[in-house]
Design a protein around this motif. Structure first.
Motif, PDB file in Angstrom:
ATOM      1  N   LEU A 185      14.086   2.557   1.782  1.00 34.66           N
ATOM      2  CA  LEU A 185      15.022   2.795   2.881  1.00 34.66           C
ATOM      3  C   LEU A 185      16.127   3.758   2.457  1.00 34.66           C
ATOM      4  O   LEU A 185      16.483   4.677   3.197  1.00 34.66           O
TER       5      LEU A 185
ATOM      6  N   LYS B 161      17.763   6.975  -3.802  1.00 30.64           N
ATOM      7  CA  LYS B 161      18.544   8.172  -3.485  1.00 30.64           C
ATOM      8  C   LYS B 161      18.224   9.297  -4.460  1.00 30.64           C
ATOM      9  O   LYS B 161      18.108  10.464  -4.064  1.00 30.64           O
TER      10      LYS B 161
ATOM     11  N   GLU C 295      19.829   2.261  10.853  1.00 28.35           N
ATOM     12  CA  GLU C 295      19.613   3.701  10.706  1.00 28.35           C
ATOM     13  C   GLU C 295      18.138   4.055  10.900  1.00 28.35           C
ATOM     14  O   GLU C 295      17.803   5.015  11.587  1.00 28.35           O
ATOM     15  N   VAL C 296      17.260   3.239  10.297  1.00 22.87           N
ATOM     16  CA  VAL C 296      15.823   3.506  10.417  1.00 22.87           C
ATOM     17  C   VAL C 296      15.389   3.399  11.875  1.00 22.87           C
ATOM     18  O   VAL C 296      14.567   4.181  12.365  1.00 22.87           O
TER      19      VAL C 296
ATOM     20  N   ILE D 249      16.822   7.415   4.185  1.00 22.64           N
ATOM     21  CA  ILE D 249      18.081   7.787   4.834  1.00 22.64           C
ATOM     22  C   ILE D 249      18.685   9.012   4.158  1.00 22.64           C
ATOM     23  O   ILE D 249      19.195   9.915   4.830  1.00 22.64           O
ATOM     24  N   SER D 250      18.584   9.080   2.832  1.00 20.82           N
ATOM     25  CA  SER D 250      19.101  10.271   2.144  1.00 20.82           C
ATOM     26  C   SER D 250      18.353  11.511   2.589  1.00 20.82           C
ATOM     27  O   SER D 250      18.957  12.573   2.773  1.00 20.82           O
TER      28      SER D 250
ATOM     29  N   ALA E  72      16.761  11.927   5.460  1.00 19.85           N
ATOM     30  CA  ALA E  72      17.078  12.220   6.855  1.00 19.85           C
ATOM     31  C   ALA E  72      18.434  12.901   6.964  1.00 19.85           C
ATOM     32  O   ALA E  72      18.653  13.743   7.835  1.00 19.85           O
ATOM     33  N   LYS E  73      19.348  12.540   6.060  1.00 19.14           N
ATOM     34  CA  LYS E  73      20.662  13.179   6.065  1.00 19.14           C
ATOM     35  C   LYS E  73      20.552  14.660   5.767  1.00 19.14           C
ATOM     36  O   LYS E  73      21.387  15.447   6.197  1.00 19.14           O
TER      37      LYS E  73
ATOM     38  N   TYR F 148      21.022  -0.165   6.901  1.00 14.15           N
ATOM     39  CA  TYR F 148      19.797   0.584   6.609  1.00 14.15           C
ATOM     40  C   TYR F 148      18.792   0.428   7.743  1.00 14.15           C
ATOM     41  O   TYR F 148      18.194   1.398   8.209  1.00 14.15           O
TER      42      TYR F 148
ATOM     43  N   ASN G  87      17.547   6.547  13.901  1.00 10.84           N
ATOM     44  CA  ASN G  87      17.479   7.960  13.517  1.00 10.84           C
ATOM     45  C   ASN G  87      16.173   8.571  14.012  1.00 10.84           C
ATOM     46  O   ASN G  87      15.094   8.098  13.678  1.00 10.84           O
TER      47      ASN G  87
ATOM     48  N   ILE H  63      13.393   9.611  11.424  1.00 14.30           N
ATOM     49  CA  ILE H  63      12.664   8.624  10.635  1.00 14.30           C
ATOM     50  C   ILE H  63      11.640   7.923  11.518  1.00 14.30           C
ATOM     51  O   ILE H  63      11.976   7.413  12.589  1.00 14.30           O
TER      52      ILE H  63
END
Lengths: 141, 564
Positions: B154, B460, B203-204, B158-159, B161-162, B200, B207, B210
């Motif tokens: 996760l 990350k 966000e998943v 997210i990293s 996707a950022k 997390y 976003n 993702i």
């Protein structure tokens, strides 16, 4: 008395760095050795070693990285296996395994390189010189 | 033979004080292919480089040989600046006559000049016969695939996707969260696992970059760096994704200590995970728990330390000691492993909270007394030498994490390696999180048992390593080097003489060679994306059909001829 002649195949990541460090330290070494840097000890072909011996070079050294420390995913393991077989072959042909020095992971510091080269010279000086074999390169190249 | 210009560097007396340059020039001028011999004070000075370049361009030479210092000191600088001036890399040769010659043989004036001459001749032979490898490039699919939706997966997603890359997550179970969903609190901050997980998961879900595939199972993976194709099924529907990089975050499995300390037979002998579950559903009732460490770990079968069991025991023991009035908590251990500044403080806090520690030895493990219900634990205290009997109502076994069963299968699909226990192995020692195949990364407990904090950290880190691939629109094979700079080349197979014996296939440490049927017979084919130019194939080829052009057979032969 003639100094023996040594050809060194040094892995770029260990043996060559050791040799370079010895140079930077200005260590005094006998001049009768030449270094051919290779990517990895596993690139050293057995035929290249045999060619060199046939050409009258008295000793060959292959310097590589230590076991488990190869930059090429343990390619040096296969190199050790193959070159030790070659040592056996040199024994049976009468050239003698002592003319092929294998050293893995022991030459990456200046003092280690110095010690290896000096000891190898001391060993080879006791052996008779290898006369160049007639037409050594005629067959292959 | 190509025309060569030779540049001899004096290095302001460092070289020419010991090496006789007049003799060198005389000897070199005998070689008909040398069209220019030039002596320079110090090649690494900018003004001299300019002079050198103009001289090279004036002379009709095709290749340049520089006799100066080692490539590890300033030689590399000279070569790089010549490349910047438009001379191709494979047309430049560098011979080290300072570190490898002038500096170490100062007491042998005849030998040092002869050696310098020989070294230059070796360099000329190498330059004359050096060839250039083929190269290839692959268009990168600008999206990432993450296998596993635990904390590591996760965090990686997210990293990525950022940084505006599309991410696909494949997960075995129904919901994201991994092992964090099974526990109540996380060490060392003692925060709630659900609180930690919540941002997390949100966000998943929200976003748009993702995509989450629950209940998925990987069927096969093909392709190379930058261009992987993954065939899988999600919720019984088959599909496939093209992906530039793959991040493996499959985590690890809980070990059930069947047969150890009466687990499975005696009631009230449970594992840490069952303890966590009882906390979560509120069914935990204990006043005198005993935690036993290293159950099934650090023994002959599993000699590794799982690193997370000691902090977990500290977390749960101190929780009982603080929350339950009148509790007496024991931890039976074989040395508490709490590395780092936060965990050591955690240990000291646990000591202060009244938890008692008893050290036992591997040869004298504690004994559980009681037939169907545990009554007490008998332990030989290794420090005092006294056998103690501890009244208890609950025995908690700290078991290690073990690798997932399908790790080996997954590793085979992706052409990476697992270690002797079954965890995915990275390239030791200088390439953390990277695997044998470029573009495939490992993080979290798939790599080695780690805490949730470290999983997130590694996720990350893996994402950032993945970005370095994804941000390129095209990946060139020669840049996929594990070592500083570019690759030395790629192996090249002469198809006419290749007999298809398969020696190179067996010898290649990167699985870059494979046999292909061509015109009714098998020949070896080299995958340049995987080849790292180690030369293992070259030295096992029975008839010299496979060569590295930059270090070919003829070149080595000529170099050896020129050596003395």
């Amino acid at each position: 008395m003639n100094q023996p002649r040594i050809l060194i195949f040094a892995c770029k990541w260990c043996g060559f760095i050791g040799a370079d460090a010895a140079g930077k330290k200005r260590t005094s070494l006998p001049s009768q050795f030449r270094i051919i840097p290779v990517e990895c000890a596993s690139l050293v072909e057995t035929d290249a070693i045999l060619r060199a011996l046939a050409g009258g070079i008295d000793g060959i050294a292959v310097l590589g990285c230590h076991i488990g420390g190869c930059r090429y995913n343990n390619a040096n393991h296969t190199a050790i296996k193959r070159l030790e077989l070659l040592q056996d072959l040199l024994d049976t042909t009468g050239i003698g395994r002592s003319r092929l020095l294998l050293s893995f992971g022991t030459a990456h510091e200046d003092y280690q390189f110095e010690e290896i080269i000096k000891n190898f010279f001391d060993e080879l000086i006791l052996l008779p010189p290898l006369d160049p074999w007639l037409s050594p390169f005629g067959v292959i190249s | 033979m190509a025309n060569i210009s030779v540049f001899l560097c004096k290095c302001f007396g460092e070289i020419d004080n010991t090496v006789d340059f007049d003799f060198l020039r005389k000897e070199l001028s005998k070689n008909p292919s040398i069209v220019l011999i030039s002596t320079v004070d110090s090649l690494c000075l900018e003004t001299d480089i300019e002079k050198t370049v103009s001289r090279i361009k004036e002379s009709n030479s095709e290749k340049v040989l520089i006799a100066a210092c080692s490539i590890l000191s300033r030689g590399n600088l000279v070569v790089e600046s010549l490349i910047k001036e438009g001379i191709e890399r494979h047309k430049i040769g560098l011979v080290d006559i300072r570190e490898g010659c002038a500096w170490i043989h100062g007491d042998d004036p005849a030998g040092v000049t002869k050696k310098a001459k020989d070294l230059i001749n070796i360099g000329i032979a190498a330059l004359q016969h050096k060839e250039l490898s083929d190269d290839m490039s692959v268009t990168v699919h600008p999206n990432a695939l993450i296998i596993g939706a635990g904390p590591a997966g996760l965090a990686a997603a997210i990293s990525l996707a950022k940084t505006r890359f599309k991410v696909n997550i494949l997960e075995r179970s129904k919901a994201p969260g991994g092992m964090l969903r099974l526990i109540s609190r996380c060490y060392p901050g003692n925060e709630d696992a659900s609180n930690k997980l919540e941002p997390y998961i949100r966000e998943v879900e929200n976003n748009p970059l993702i995509t989450f595939y629950p209940q998925s199972k990987i069927a096969s993976i093909e392709g190379d760096t930058g261009n992987f194709t993954v065939h899988f099924s999600s919720q019984e529907k088959d599909s496939s994704i093209k992906s530039g990089v793959i991040i493996i975050a499959t985590g690890a499995k809980i070990f059930f200590p069947t047969g150890l300390y009466g687990y499975g037979e005696i009631k009230n002998v449970i594992t840490q995970m069952e303890f966590e579950r009882q906390i979560l559903n509120g069914s935990l009732e204990t006043k005198k728990p005993v935690f036993i460490q290293c159950v099934g770990a650090r023994d002959k079968k599993r000699p590794y330390c799982s690193t997370i069991c000691c902090p977990i025991s500290l977390k749960n023991a101190s929780r009982i000691a603080e929350d339950v009035p009148g509790a007496s908590v024991f931890i039976l251990h074989r040395g508490i492993m709490t590395p780092g500044n936060t965990l050591e403080k955690y240990y000291r806090d646990t000591l202060a909270s009244g938890v008692q520690f008893i050290r036992f030895e591997e040869e004298h493990p504690p004994r559980i007394i009681g037939s169907d219900h545990v009554e007490s634990v008998e332990v030989y205290d290794a420090i005092t030498g006294i056998t103690r009997k501890i009244e208890t109502d609950l025995v908690v076994l700290s078991t290690p994490l073990v690798p997932n069963n399908d790790n080996a299968q997954l590793a085979k699909m992706m052409d990476i390696e697992v270690d002797r226990y079954g965890f995915f192995s990275e390239i030791y020692p200088m390439h953390p999180l990277e695997t044998k195949t470029d573009g495939i990364f490992i993080c979290g407990s798939a790599r080695w048992p780690v805490s949730s904090d470290n999983s997130i950290l590694q996720g990350k880190a893996a994402a950032m390593k993945a970005v370095s691939y994804l941000r390129q629109s095209k990946i060139t094979a020669s840049t996929l080097s594990r070592v500083p700079g570019l690759k030395a080349g790629h192996a090249r197979v002469v198809t006419e003489s290749c007999t298809g014996c398969g020696n190179c296939v067996a010898a290649c440490p990167f699985n870059a060679c494979h046999l292909e049927k061509m015109e009714g017979r098998y020949i070896s084919v080299v995958n340049m994306m995987k080849c790292k130019a180690c030369g293992s194939c070259v030295s096992v080829c029975p008839n010299g059909s496979v060569q590295i052009p930059e270090h070919n057979y003829r070149m080595v032969g000529e170099m050896i001829k020129m050596a003395f």
